[in-house]
Design a protein around this motif. Structure first.
Motif, short mmCIF file in Angstrom:
data_model
loop_
_atom_site.label_atom_id
_atom_site.label_comp_id
_atom_site.label_asym_id
_atom_site.label_seq_id
_atom_site.Cartn_x
_atom_site.Cartn_y
_atom_site.Cartn_z
N ALA B 26 67.64 45.04 111.67
CA ALA B 26 68.49 43.84 111.72
C ALA B 26 69.97 44.19 111.83
CB ALA B 26 68.25 42.98 110.49
N TRP B 27 70.34 45.43 111.52
CA TRP B 27 71.75 45.81 111.63
C TRP B 27 72.25 45.72 113.06
CZ3 TRP B 27 72.42 49.86 114.92
CH2 TRP B 27 71.32 50.69 115.12
N ILE B 28 71.33 45.71 114.02
CA ILE B 28 71.76 45.57 115.42
C ILE B 28 72.45 44.24 115.63
CG2 ILE B 28 70.95 45.46 117.80
CD1 ILE B 28 68.63 47.21 116.99
N ILE B 29 72.01 43.21 114.89
CA ILE B 29 72.54 41.86 115.13
C ILE B 29 74.06 41.80 114.91
CG2 ILE B 29 72.35 39.45 114.43
CD1 ILE B 29 69.45 39.96 113.80
N PRO B 30 74.60 42.26 113.79
CA PRO B 30 76.06 42.26 113.71
C PRO B 30 76.72 43.30 114.60
CG PRO B 30 75.14 43.11 111.69
CD PRO B 30 74.00 42.63 112.50
N ALA B 31 75.99 44.38 114.91
CA ALA B 31 76.62 45.45 115.70
C ALA B 31 76.95 44.97 117.11
CB ALA B 31 75.68 46.65 115.76
N LEU B 32 76.08 44.11 117.68
CA LEU B 32 76.31 43.67 119.06
C LEU B 32 77.64 42.94 119.24
CD1 LEU B 32 72.75 42.51 120.08
CD2 LEU B 32 74.11 44.30 121.15
N PRO B 33 77.92 41.89 118.44
CA PRO B 33 79.22 41.24 118.62
C PRO B 33 80.39 42.16 118.29
CG PRO B 33 77.79 39.88 117.27
CD PRO B 33 77.12 41.19 117.44
N ALA B 34 80.17 43.12 117.40
CA ALA B 34 81.25 44.05 117.06
C ALA B 34 81.62 44.87 118.28
CB ALA B 34 80.82 44.95 115.90
N ILE B 35 80.58 45.37 118.97
CA ILE B 35 80.84 46.14 120.20
C ILE B 35 81.53 45.25 121.22
CG2 ILE B 35 79.72 47.32 122.13
CD1 ILE B 35 77.48 48.03 120.10
N SER B 36 81.03 44.02 121.32
CA SER B 36 81.61 43.11 122.30
C SER B 36 83.08 42.83 121.99
CB SER B 36 80.77 41.83 122.35
OG SER B 36 81.55 40.71 122.22
N THR B 151 77.49 56.43 93.59
CA THR B 151 77.15 56.42 94.99
C THR B 151 77.53 55.08 95.60
OG1 THR B 151 75.19 57.46 94.13
CG2 THR B 151 75.34 57.24 96.49
N PHE B 152 78.19 55.13 96.72
CA PHE B 152 78.53 53.90 97.42
C PHE B 152 77.71 53.87 98.70
CE2 PHE B 152 81.99 55.05 94.74
CZ PHE B 152 82.39 53.86 94.19
N GLN B 153 76.98 52.77 98.86
CA GLN B 153 76.05 52.75 99.98
C GLN B 153 76.35 51.61 100.94
OE1 GLN B 153 72.56 52.91 97.45
NE2 GLN B 153 72.06 54.85 98.44
N VAL B 154 75.89 51.79 102.14
CA VAL B 154 75.97 50.73 103.13
C VAL B 154 74.55 50.47 103.61
CG1 VAL B 154 77.03 49.96 105.26
CG2 VAL B 154 78.10 51.74 103.93
N GLY B 155 74.23 49.24 103.82
CA GLY B 155 72.88 48.98 104.29
C GLY B 155 72.65 47.51 104.51
N ILE B 156 71.41 47.19 104.80
CA ILE B 156 71.06 45.80 105.01
C ILE B 156 69.98 45.40 104.03
CG2 ILE B 156 71.67 45.75 107.45
CD1 ILE B 156 68.64 46.03 108.00
N VAL B 208 76.38 38.47 105.75
CA VAL B 208 75.08 37.91 105.42
C VAL B 208 74.06 39.01 105.14
CG1 VAL B 208 73.15 36.70 106.46
CG2 VAL B 208 75.41 35.75 106.61
N LEU B 209 74.16 40.11 105.92
CA LEU B 209 73.16 41.17 105.79
C LEU B 209 73.47 42.15 104.67
CD1 LEU B 209 72.45 42.06 109.50
CD2 LEU B 209 70.75 41.39 107.83
N SER B 210 74.65 42.01 104.03
CA SER B 210 75.09 43.11 103.16
C SER B 210 74.09 43.35 102.02
CB SER B 210 76.47 42.84 102.61
OG SER B 210 76.59 41.52 102.20
N GLU B 211 73.91 44.65 101.78
CA GLU B 211 72.94 45.06 100.79
C GLU B 211 73.57 45.12 99.41
OE1 GLU B 211 71.11 47.94 98.17
OE2 GLU B 211 72.95 48.35 99.27
N ASN B 212 74.88 45.37 99.37
CA ASN B 212 75.53 45.45 98.07
C ASN B 212 76.79 44.58 98.07
OD1 ASN B 212 77.65 47.02 99.27
ND2 ASN B 212 76.20 48.71 99.28
N VAL B 213 77.32 44.36 96.88
CA VAL B 213 78.43 43.43 96.79
C VAL B 213 79.71 44.01 97.38
CG1 VAL B 213 77.52 42.14 94.87
CG2 VAL B 213 78.88 44.15 94.42
N LEU B 214 79.82 45.33 97.38
CA LEU B 214 81.01 45.95 97.96
C LEU B 214 81.10 45.60 99.45
CD1 LEU B 214 83.13 47.79 96.77
CD2 LEU B 214 81.91 49.72 97.73
N GLN B 215 79.96 45.72 100.11
CA GLN B 215 79.87 45.37 101.52
C GLN B 215 80.14 43.88 101.71
OE1 GLN B 215 76.13 46.94 102.72
NE2 GLN B 215 76.46 46.34 104.83
#
Lengths: 99, 766
Positions: B26-36, B151-156, B208-215
C-alpha cells in the motif's frame, strides 16, 4: 599543594577580566579582558590537573590557548573592520543592530 | 479487562493475520503522487497540458490501487469469518508478530516479547454481527534510525479504517483534479497548483497509512503546509495571504498539543507504534491521569485541524483558496485528519475520557458546541462558500461528538458520507461561481436553476444528503450518531456506551439548523431572480463537462453511500446480510481497538430527527417565501411559479408546499374582498399564528445567529486570539526597548549576571 592560592589568583584574574569586558569601551581592551578570563580558566585547569595527577587538565589548557588564539584573531579582524568603517572602536557607538 | 468484558458478548476464537499483495504494498499509493509532485515541479511547464496530465495519471493509478486494497481487505474479512485457521499466513521476512490462537486471561498476562511489534492479548470481545474472529492489520515497516536504544521506524499499517480513508482521499482527489483542469485553466500558476495538489494527496495518504505516531505527525504537518500553500494560491491579494497565514498559525496552536500529546504517549507506552500505544492504553498499562492529559492535548490538535470551537476561525477564512481546494482540503479530506487521528488512537481517548459508562466528556462537549454554534453562524453568511465552510465545521462537530460518545463507527461513517456530499456541494458552488464570477449569494446569484440545470440538480441532491433526509447518505450516518449518543434511552430506545443526553439534544438541534441554513442557500442561489451582473457576457451558462461530470459522480455517491451501513434490523431474510456492511469491514476487531458497544437503532428516533429536519426546512423555506411575497408582486409571481413547477418542491419539500398553499388560499380570500368571520378568523390565524410563528422563528434565528457571529465569534473568540497576539507583541516591544538596546556591555552584563545566578543555584541546590 597550595591549591587555594591558585584558585584565588584565577578568580582575581577572572574578576579583572569581567570588569574589563563590562567597563571598557575600547574594543581591543575588551578582547584583552576576554583573554584574561580565558587564562583564569586555564590556571584552574592546570591547578586541578596537577592536584589530581591528571594530564587532561593541561591538555585542556592547551586547547583553550589554541582556541583563544583563533578567537582573538577573528576578534581583532572584526575590530579592524569596524575601525575602517567608523573611524572609531568605541563599542558603545556600535548599536545599529538593535531591535 | 474484567470491567470491559461486560461489553463483550463473545470472546474471539482466534486472531487472523491479514495479508495480500495490495495491502502489503500500500505504500505505493502515497509514493505515486509524491513522484508526480517532483516531476510536475521540474518538468510540468514543458508538458503538453502543463503537468495536469501527470497529476491526474498518478492519482488515478492510486485510486485503482486503493480500490484493489479495499477489495482485498473485504476478502480478508470474509475469509476470516469463514475459516479462521486456514487463513493464517506466515510473514517470516519481517518481524511481525504472528499471533495464533487465543490468549485467554486478563491483561496482566501481557508480555511484550522481544522483537515483536505487537501482541495479541486478552479477550477481544465484539458484537455478534462481527463474528468471533479478530483480524490483525497488515504492518510493514523498517527501521529509520536508532538512537539511545530507541528505534524509530517507518512503515505502513493497513486495516479497514485505513482502506476506507485511502478510498475517500484518492476518489475525491481524482475528481478534484479533473474538475480543476477546467476551473483553474489559464491560471498564472496552473502547474504549481497541480504540483501542490499532488503533494497534498501524497501527504494525506502518507498520514493515513502511518504506522507510528511520529510518522503521523510528519504527515499532519505536511498536509498543513499544502493547505497553507493552496489557500494562498492567489497570494497577490492581501486577504488571501492573510487567510493562509491565519490557517497555518491557528493550526500551530493545535500542533503544539499534538506534539506534547504524542510525546506523553511515547514515554508512557515506550513505543511510537500506534498499535503498541493503543494496546498499552486499553490494557491499563498507562495510568489513567496520564492518558487523560495525553487525550486532552490531542483534543487541542483536533480542535485546530478539524476546525472545532474555539479554534475554528481559520476554516471559513481558508475559503480564500480556489474552490476545488476547498472541496478537497477544507471539506473532505484534510480537515478530517483530526477525526482520523482520534479514530486511530481510539484506545487512548476511550480509556482516557472513560467514554464507556459516563455521560460527559470534553470531546463530546467540544463537538456538540461546535455543531450548534457553527450551524447558527452559517445563517448570516452571504458568501456561499462561507456557509458551506461553517456547515463543514458543524458536520465535523458531529463527528467529534460521535467519537466523544463512543459511536466510533458512526463517526467514521459520517466522515465517509460527508466527504462525498460536501465535496459535491463545494464543487457545485464553484461551478456557480465559475458562471457568475462571484461567491456572493445575495448580490450575484439567484435563479441559477434556469441557467445551470445540472449544477442545480446535483447541488440539491447533495443538500438533501447533508440535511439528513431519508434515504440519502446523510440520514443514515447522522441517525447512527444520534443513536450512538445513547440519550434516546430516556424515550424507550437503547443506548450505546453511556447516556449522553446533551449530545443527543445538540445533535437534533443541529439537524434542524442544518436544514434551515441549507434551504436558505438553495433559495438564495437557485431561486428568485438573477441578481448578478455578467459584465456583458450574456446570461450565465452551465459549466463544461469536466466540471459537471465530477458533480454527477459525487451526487450519485451522496445518494448511494448511505446504503453501505443500513442499521441492524432494517432488512430481514436474505437481504439481512447487507446490514452494517461498512461497520463490519471498517471497524477493527483486534486487540488494539477498545471494546465499544453499539446502540440499537430506534425507529422513533429516526422519525423524530427527520421531523425536526423537515421543520427546519419548512421554517427557513417559509420565512424566505413569506418575506419575498411581502416585498414585491414580481417575487410573489416567481414564488408561485416555483411551488407549482419546481421538482424540488415535489420531491422533498411537500410540507413547504402545503404551507405555501395555505398562504395562497389566504391571499385569494383577501383579494376577493371576502371579509366574513371565517375569513377573518382564517386571516387572524394565518397572520398571527402561522405567519407570525414562521416569521418569528426566522427572525429569532437570524438574530441569534447574528448575535453569535458578531458578539461571540467576532468579539470574544477573535478577541481572545487578537489579545494573545497583542500580548506577545507588547511583550516583544517591551523586551526590545528595555533589553535589546544594542549596548554590548548591557548584553554582557546580563549574561554574566545570569551565569552567576545559575552558578549560585547550582551550588546551593546540587
Amino acid at each position: 599543594m597550595y591549591l587555594v592560592q591558585f584558585l584565588l589568583l584565577s578568580s582575581v584574574l577572572f574578576c579583572i577580566g569581567i570588569y574589563g569586558v563590562l567597563a571598557r569601551k575600547n574594543g581591543v581592551m575588551v578582547l584583552m579582558s576576554i583573554e584574561l578570563i580565558l587564562n583564569a580558566v586555564n590556571i584552574n585547569f592546570v591547578a586541578f590537573g596537577t592536584m589530581t595527577n591528571n594530564i587532561a587538565g593541561e591538555v585542556f589548557a592547551l586547547f583553550v590557548i589554541a582556541i583563544a588564539a583563533a578567537e582573538v584573531g577573528v576578534g581583532l579582524a572584526i575590530v579592524l573592520l569596524i575601525f575602517r568603517n567608523k573611524r572609531s572602536i568605541d563599542l558603545s557607538t556600535i548599536d545599529s543592530m538593535k531591535g | 479487562m474484567i470491567a470491559l468484558s461486560t461489553f463483550a458478548s463473545e470472546a474471539p476464537t482466534s486472531l487472523v493475520q491479514a495479508g495480500g499483495w495490495f495491502l502489503e504494498k500500500a505504500w505505493i499509493i502515497p509514493a505515486l503522487p509524491a513522484i508526480s509532485f517532483v516531476l510536475i515541479l521540474f518538468f510540468g511547464k514543458r508538458m503538453k497540458y502543463k503537468g495536469a496530465e501527470l497529476g491526474i495519471l498518478s492519482i488515478a493509478v492510486a485510486f485503482i490501487l486503493a480500490i484493489c486494497c479495499a477489495g482485498q481487505w473485504i476478502d480478508q474479512v470474509n475469509n476470516a469469518g469463514d475459516h479462521s485457521e486456514s487463513q493464517q499466513q506466515e510473514h517470516g521476512e519481517d518481524h511481525e508478530a504472528l499471533v495464533k490462537g487465543t490468549q485467554m486471561g486478563d491483561s496482566n498476562e501481557i508480555e511484550m516479547a522481544a522483537g515483536e511489534d505487537y501482541l495479541a492479548f486478552g479477550s477481544t470481545g465484539e458484537d455478534e454481527s462481527h463474528g468471533s474472529v479478530g483480524i490483525q492489520p497488515v504492518v510493514e515497516k523498517f527501521t529509520w534510525w536508532e538512537s539511545g536504544g530507541r528505534t524509530f521506524q517507518v512503515g505502513i499499517m493497513v486495516d479497514g479504517l485505513t482502506v476506507m480513508m485511502l478510498f475517500v482521499v484518492t476518489a475525491i482527489s481524482l475528481l478534484v483534479h479533473i474538475y480543476s483542469t477546467d476551473y483553474v485553466s489559464g491560471d498564472r500558476r496552473y502547474t504549481h497548483y497541480f504540483a501542490f495538489l499532488s503533494l497534498f494527496s501524497s501527504s494525506m495518504l502518507f498520514f493515513v497509512l502511518s504506522e507510528n505516531v511520529l510518522q503521523a505527525i510528519v504527515g499532519w504537518e505536511l498536509v498543513g503546509v499544502c493547505s497553507f500553500a493552496l489557500i494562498g494560491h492567489w497570494w497577490e491579494e492581501k486577504p488571501n495571504s492573510d487567510a493562509a497565514l491565519k490557517a497555518f498559525l491557528t493550526n500551530r496552536v493545535g500542533d503544539m498539543g499534538l506534539l506534547v500529546g504524542m510525546i506523553i504517549l511515547f514515554w508512557a507506552a515506550g513505543s511510537w507504534s500506534i498499535i503498541d500505544i493503543n494496546n498499552a492504553a486499553i490494557g491499563h498499562e498507562i495510568g489513567h491521569s496520564t492518558l487523560l492529559i495525553a487525550a486532552l492535548c490531542l483534543t487541542a490538535a483536533v480542535m485546530s485541524k478539524s476546525g472545532q470551537f474555539i479554534l475554528h476561525t481559520w476554516l471559513p477564512d481558508a475559503m480564500a483558496g480556489p474552490t476545488p481546494v476547498s472541496a478537497l482540503i477544507h471539506a473532505a479530506t484534510m480537515v478530517v485528519a483530526g477525526i482520523y487521528m482520534v479514530a486511530r488512537l481510539y484506545g487512548v481517548f476511550f480509556e482516557g475520557y472513560n467514554i464507556a459508562g459516563s455521560s460527559f466528556n470534553i470531546l463530546a462537549l467540544v463537538g456538540s458546541v461546535t455543531l450548534v454554534g457553527a450551524g447558527l453562524l452559517a445563517f448570516v453568511q452571504d458568501d456561499i462558500k462561507k456557509v458551506l465552510a461553517y456547515s463543514t465545521v458543524s458536520q465535523l462537530g458531529y463527528m467529534v461528538m460521535a467519537l466523544g460518545v463512543g459511536a466510533w463507527t458512526a463517526a467514521v461513517f459520517h466522515l465517509f458520507t460527508h466527504a462525498f456530499f460536501k465535496a459535491g456541494l463545494f464543487l457545485g458552488a464553484g461551478s456557480v461561481s465559475h458562471a457568475v464570477h462571484s461567491f456572493d449569494m445575495k448580490k450575484s446569484m439567484g435563479g441559477m436553476r434556469k441557467f445551470m440545470p445540472t449544477t442545480f440538480k446535483t447541488f440539491v441532491i447533495c443538500t438533501i444528503a447533508l440535511m439528513g433526509l431519508p434515504p440519502l447518505a446523510g440520514f443514515w450516518s447522522k441517525d447512527e450518531i444520534l443513536v450512538g449518543t445513547g440519550g434516546w434511552g430516556l424515550f424507550g430506545g437503547t443506548g450505546g456506551n453511556g447516556s449522553y443526553v446533551f449530545a443527543l439534544v445538540m445533535g437534533i438541534i443541529g439537524a434542524g439548523l442544518t436544514c434551515a441554513y441549507m434551504t436558505r442557500v438553495v433559495y438564495l442561489t437557485f431561486f428568485g431572480e438573477f441578481r448578478g451582473d455578467t459584465h456583458g457576457h450574456g446570461e450565465p451558462h452551465e459549466s463544461g463537462k469536466r466540471i459537471t461530470i465530477p458533480l454527477i459522480i459525487l451526487a450519485t455517491m451522496a445518494v448511494l453511500t448511505g446504503f453501505l451501513n443500513l442499521p441492524l434490523g432494517f432488512l430481514t431474510g436474505d437481504a439481512a446480510g447487507w446490514q452494517e456492511r461498512f461497520g463490519h469491514y471498517v471497524e477493527p476487531v483486534a486487540t488494539y481497538f477498545p471494546l465499544i458497544s453499539h446502540g440499537a437503532p430506534s425507529w422513533s428516533l429516526a422519525i423524530f430527527s427527520t421531523i425536526v429536519a423537515l421543520i427546519g426546512v419548512t421554517a427557513a423555506g417559509g420565512y424566505f417565501f413569506v418575506k419575498v411575497k411581502a416585498q414585491s408582486p414580481a417575487a410573489t409571481e416567481l414564488a408561485n411559479g416555483l411551488t407549482s413547477k419546481s421538482r424540488v418542491a415535489k420531491a422533498g419539500h411537500t410540507l413547504l408546499k402545503k404551507n405555501y398553499y395555505l398562504d395562497h388560499l389566504y391571499t385569494d380570500i383577501i383579494a376577493n374582498g371576502t371579509k366574513g368571520p371565517v375569513a377573518n378568523a382564517a386571516n387572524w390565524t394565518n397572520q398571527k399564528g402561522i405567519d407570525e410563528a414562521v416569521n418569528q422563528v426566522g427572525k429569532q434565528t437570524t438574530r441569534a445567529a447574528t448575535f453569535v457571529y458578531e458578539k461571540i465569534d467576532q468579539n470574544i473568540v477573535d478577541g481572545v486570539v487578537n489579545l494573545s497576539g497583542r500580548a506577545s507583541e507588547g511583550l516583544g516591544e517591551t523586551t526590545r526597548t528595555v533589553m535589546q538596546r544594542g549596548k554590548i556591555h548591557q548584553y554582557a552584563a546580563i549574561m554574566f549576571a545570569a551565569t552567576i545566578i545559575f552558578a549560585g543555584l547550582l551550588i546551593v541546590f546540587v
